[in-house]
Design an enzyme around this catalytic site. Structure first.
Site, PDB file in Angstrom:
ATOM      1  N   SER A   1       0.838  -1.196   0.000  1.00 25.97           N
ATOM      2  CA  SER A   1       0.000   0.000   0.000  1.00 25.97           C
ATOM      3  C   SER A   1       0.876   1.250   0.000  1.00 25.97           C
ATOM      4  O   SER A   1       1.723   1.404  -0.876  1.00 25.97           O
ATOM      5  CB  SER A   1      -0.967  -0.043   1.184  1.00 25.97           C
ATOM      6  OG  SER A   1      -1.986   0.920   1.030  1.00 25.97           O
TER       7      SER A   1
ATOM      8  N   LYS B   1       4.347   2.025  -2.244  1.00 26.90           N
ATOM      9  CA  LYS B   1       4.813   3.225  -2.953  1.00 26.90           C
ATOM     10  C   LYS B   1       6.258   3.520  -2.558  1.00 26.90           C
ATOM     11  O   LYS B   1       7.113   3.797  -3.401  1.00 26.90           O
ATOM     12  CB  LYS B   1       3.940   4.427  -2.589  1.00 26.90           C
ATOM     13  CG  LYS B   1       2.460   4.302  -2.831  1.00 26.90           C
ATOM     14  CD  LYS B   1       1.743   5.598  -2.440  1.00 26.90           C
ATOM     15  CE  LYS B   1       0.289   5.409  -2.100  1.00 26.90           C
ATOM     16  NZ  LYS B   1      -0.546   4.951  -3.199  1.00 26.90           N
TER      17      LYS B   1
ATOM     18  N   GLN C   1      -7.681   5.693  -7.420  1.00 27.81           N
ATOM     19  CA  GLN C   1      -7.467   6.919  -6.659  1.00 27.81           C
ATOM     20  C   GLN C   1      -6.927   8.008  -7.581  1.00 27.81           C
ATOM     21  O   GLN C   1      -5.869   7.847  -8.190  1.00 27.81           O
ATOM     22  CB  GLN C   1      -6.480   6.687  -5.517  1.00 27.81           C
ATOM     23  CG  GLN C   1      -6.286   7.935  -4.658  1.00 27.81           C
ATOM     24  CD  GLN C   1      -5.323   7.726  -3.501  1.00 27.81           C
ATOM     25  OE1 GLN C   1      -4.514   6.801  -3.513  1.00 27.81           O
ATOM     26  NE2 GLN C   1      -5.407   8.587  -2.497  1.00 27.81           N
TER      27      GLN C   1
ATOM     28  N   TRP D   1      -9.734   1.136  -6.181  1.00 32.31           N
ATOM     29  CA  TRP D   1      -8.955   2.296  -5.733  1.00 32.31           C
ATOM     30  C   TRP D   1      -7.462   2.116  -6.036  1.00 32.31           C
ATOM     31  O   TRP D   1      -6.740   3.095  -6.210  1.00 32.31           O
ATOM     32  CB  TRP D   1      -9.178   2.481  -4.239  1.00 32.31           C
ATOM     33  CG  TRP D   1      -8.708   3.775  -3.651  1.00 32.31           C
ATOM     34  CD1 TRP D   1      -7.669   3.954  -2.773  1.00 32.31           C
ATOM     35  CD2 TRP D   1      -9.282   5.081  -3.847  1.00 32.31           C
ATOM     36  NE1 TRP D   1      -7.562   5.281  -2.407  1.00 32.31           N
ATOM     37  CE2 TRP D   1      -8.542   6.000  -3.064  1.00 32.31           C
ATOM     38  CE3 TRP D   1     -10.347   5.562  -4.611  1.00 32.31           C
ATOM     39  CZ2 TRP D   1      -8.821   7.363  -3.018  1.00 32.31           C
ATOM     40  CZ3 TRP D   1     -10.626   6.924  -4.560  1.00 32.31           C
ATOM     41  CH2 TRP D   1      -9.881   7.800  -3.785  1.00 32.31           C
TER      42      TRP D   1
ATOM     43  N   HIS E   1      -7.030  -6.397   0.958  1.00 35.62           N
ATOM     44  CA  HIS E   1      -5.899  -5.486   0.763  1.00 35.62           C
ATOM     45  C   HIS E   1      -4.744  -5.880   1.681  1.00 35.62           C
ATOM     46  O   HIS E   1      -4.905  -6.044   2.882  1.00 35.62           O
ATOM     47  CB  HIS E   1      -6.348  -4.053   1.059  1.00 35.62           C
ATOM     48  CG  HIS E   1      -5.309  -3.011   0.799  1.00 35.62           C
ATOM     49  ND1 HIS E   1      -4.441  -3.057  -0.269  1.00 35.62           N
ATOM     50  CD2 HIS E   1      -4.986  -1.881   1.489  1.00 35.62           C
ATOM     51  CE1 HIS E   1      -3.652  -2.003  -0.245  1.00 35.62           C
ATOM     52  NE2 HIS E   1      -3.963  -1.283   0.817  1.00 35.62           N
TER      53      HIS E   1
END
Length: 553
Positions: free
Chosen positions: A246, A250, A288, A340, A377
């Site tokens: 998540s 990144k 997103q 998302w 997730h």
């Protein structure tokens, strides 16, 4: 102010550390030709030689003279990784080093913010903790990370795990790699305004630094690696991976792109602001939005505010961040069940970046996997366990072969042909004599039809990688005595074979018969010439090469 910059123009740099950073960088030039090994050598031998070169420098292109223009053209397509800022084409690996530095500089300038090189980094490594002390321009800061060692005797390779969330640490440990538990908030904290950023990075470079939190955290990973390298290798050796899920995915992605000493990068479900191509994110329903990723946390650099509504104005995109990692190990894991997260955009970036891997002759060193049934997730997934083990063995332990698979979920597959108008070269070593010797980790090309003698064409399949139950193939098309303006390929699968996914071709199937046609940009082939990797596919079933028929279209 960054918000006042017109898209397509280069934002100013307010950080005073940039000039000092460029002036202090040191680079011991190592000719790439001296480390390019013959393609017949085993992967473990190549891996070891490449890793030793990578470990010499945080950034191997630091001596390149990069001149950023004041503006650049906008495009809705992914920028060409192989066209330099002066408009010339990259044709050798040595040229790629400086092109990668151009991409790095553009990405810092427009997306992430600067990553400075400090005056001094010291610290200690024990069996349970790494301590880091950093000084720069008269300021000092420190942070630490805990260590878990696997069973057996060291020294061990290490995987730096962001935040301890979503990563399969039990598989990492059972594969013989240590886990370094890195709390990224100690270096770049979330929940802070852009004008008052907090953490060790901002202690040195100012709370109002324009560098975003993702790059600040990547800076922290690099300082951990500095200390590991200085430790003498009695506990941890110099083979390093990085992973996270998540928001931490990144971070892991940025860390791997901006430090060439990282041998294996494994971002998980990184979403917008992570692996996902920004031009695609803007068009992927339910993902997103870039403006949300920019505003949710100060993840991205302040200058990115000029592009949240116009990613076409960016001079780079994340497929080139993927390319910055090449030829090092990369295993991207995406979740196609959470809209998302924008998994289709992750596939776009992976396919685009995989072209850099192919150009460098290292197509098997990148894997992308979103074909999973579990939609939770950041769950620890059994689907990813085997390729995770294979990646650790190949890139951190120098044994076995990497998974080398592109496995996209059918609902979130991508077609690179929709996103590019550029072609992929084969980059040679570029030695002073002018010869080029491509380096490859792929099996030898197998020809499925004789060389053309008339006005038609022939095609051949290259097996890029294989795994239990499937394989990946690239298709090369050769024109006969006349130039092709388009091509049509047909073949019949053997029993048990089927097409799982493909890119850069329009593919139809009728029973076991497959028909593939070009998508426009890849249809033209000069007389007597070969378009390498005209298109690619993933097949299920045994690795039995079908006989391919090629005809002008």
């Amino acid at each position: 102010m960054a918000s006042s910059i017109a898209p397509g123009s280069a934002p100013p740099t307010s950080d005073p550390g940039r000039t000092r950073y460029r002036r202090r960088l040191r680079f011991a030039l190592v000719a790439l030709a001296s480390v390019a090994l013959a393609s017949a050598l085993a992967l473990s031998t190549r891996f070891s030689a490449e890793a030793q070169v990578q470990a010499m420098s945080e950034w191997d292109g630091a001596n390149c003279d990069v001149q950023i223009p004041g503006s650049w053209a906008s495009s809705s397509l992914l920028p060409d990784p192989f066209t330099k800022l002066d408009g010339s084409k990259v044709t050798t690996r040595s040229q790629w080093e400086c092109r990668r530095s151009e991409i790095k500089e553009l990405a810092e300038r427009t997306i992430y913010g600067d990553k400075p090189q400090p005056d001094s980094t010291t610290g200690t490594v024990t069996s349970s903790r790494i301590t880091v002390n950093v000084s720069d321009n008269g300021r000092s800061t420190s942070f630490s990370a805990s260590v878990q060692l696997p069973s057996g005797s060291g020294p061990f390779p290490a995987v730096i795990v962001y935040g301890g969330f979503g990563a399969d640490t039990s598989t990492i440990l059972s594969s013989g790699a240590a886990v370094v538990n890195f709390d990224p908030a100690t270096v770049g904290a979330e929940g802070t305004p852009r004008s008052n950023k907090q953490g060790a990075f901002y202690t040195l470079y100012g709370a109002n630094s324009t560098t975003g939190v993702l790059m600040a955290q990547a800076w922290g990973v690099s300082r951990l690696i500095d200390v590991i390298e200085q430790s003498g290798g009695s506990i941890l050796n110099n083979y390093t991976g990085v992973t996270g899920c998540s928001r931490y995915g990144k971070g892991a992605f940025v860390a791997g792109a901006f430090d060439q000493r990282i041998d294996l990068t494994m971002p998980i479900e990184s979403g917008s602001g992570g692996v996902g191509a920004m031009r695609s994110i803007a068009q992927e329903s339910g993902s997103q939005p870039l403006s949300s990723a920019y505003g949710e946390q100060p993840w991205l650099g302040d200058a990115f505010s000029a592009y949240t509504g116009n990613p076409a104005g960016l001079p780079v995109d994340t497929h080139e961040m993927v390319g910055m990692i090449a030829p090092r190990g990369l295993f991207i894991m995406d979740n196609p069940h959470v809209e998302w997260l924008g998994a289709r955009s992750g596939a776009v970036a992976a396919l685009g970046g995989a072209e850099v891997y192919k150009a460098l002759g290292a197509g098997a060193n990148i894997s992308y996997h979103s074909n999973t049934s579990n939609g939770t997730h950041c769950a620890v997934r059994t689907d990813w366990r085997t390729p995770l083990q294979q990646s650790i063995n190949a890139f951190l332990k120098g044994s076995g072969t990497p998974p080398g698979v592109i496995s996209m979920h059918p609902n979130k597959s991508a077609n690179l042909a929709q996103w590019r108008n550029w072609t992929t070269p084969t980059l040679g070593a570029g030695d002073p004599g002018g010869t080029t010797t491509p380096e490859t980790t792929s099996p030898p090309v197998e020809t499925t039809s004789p060389p053309p003698t008339g006005s038609g064409c022939t095609a051949r399949i290259e097996v890029v990688s294989t795994w239990n139950g499937g394989w990946q193939g690239n298709v090369h098309v050769t024109a006969g005595a006349s130039t092709l303006s388009g091509w049509r390929l047909t073949w019949t699968w053997a029993s048990g074979q089927s097409m799982a996914s493909s890119w850069n071709a329009t593919v139809t199937s009728s029973g076991s018969t497959v028909t593939a046609t070009d998508v426009g940009w890849n249809g033209s082939v000069a007389a007597g010439q070969t378009r390498t990797t005209a298109w690619g596919f993933v097949a299920s079933g045994p690795t039995t090469l079908p006989a391919v028929t090629c005809a002008p279209d």
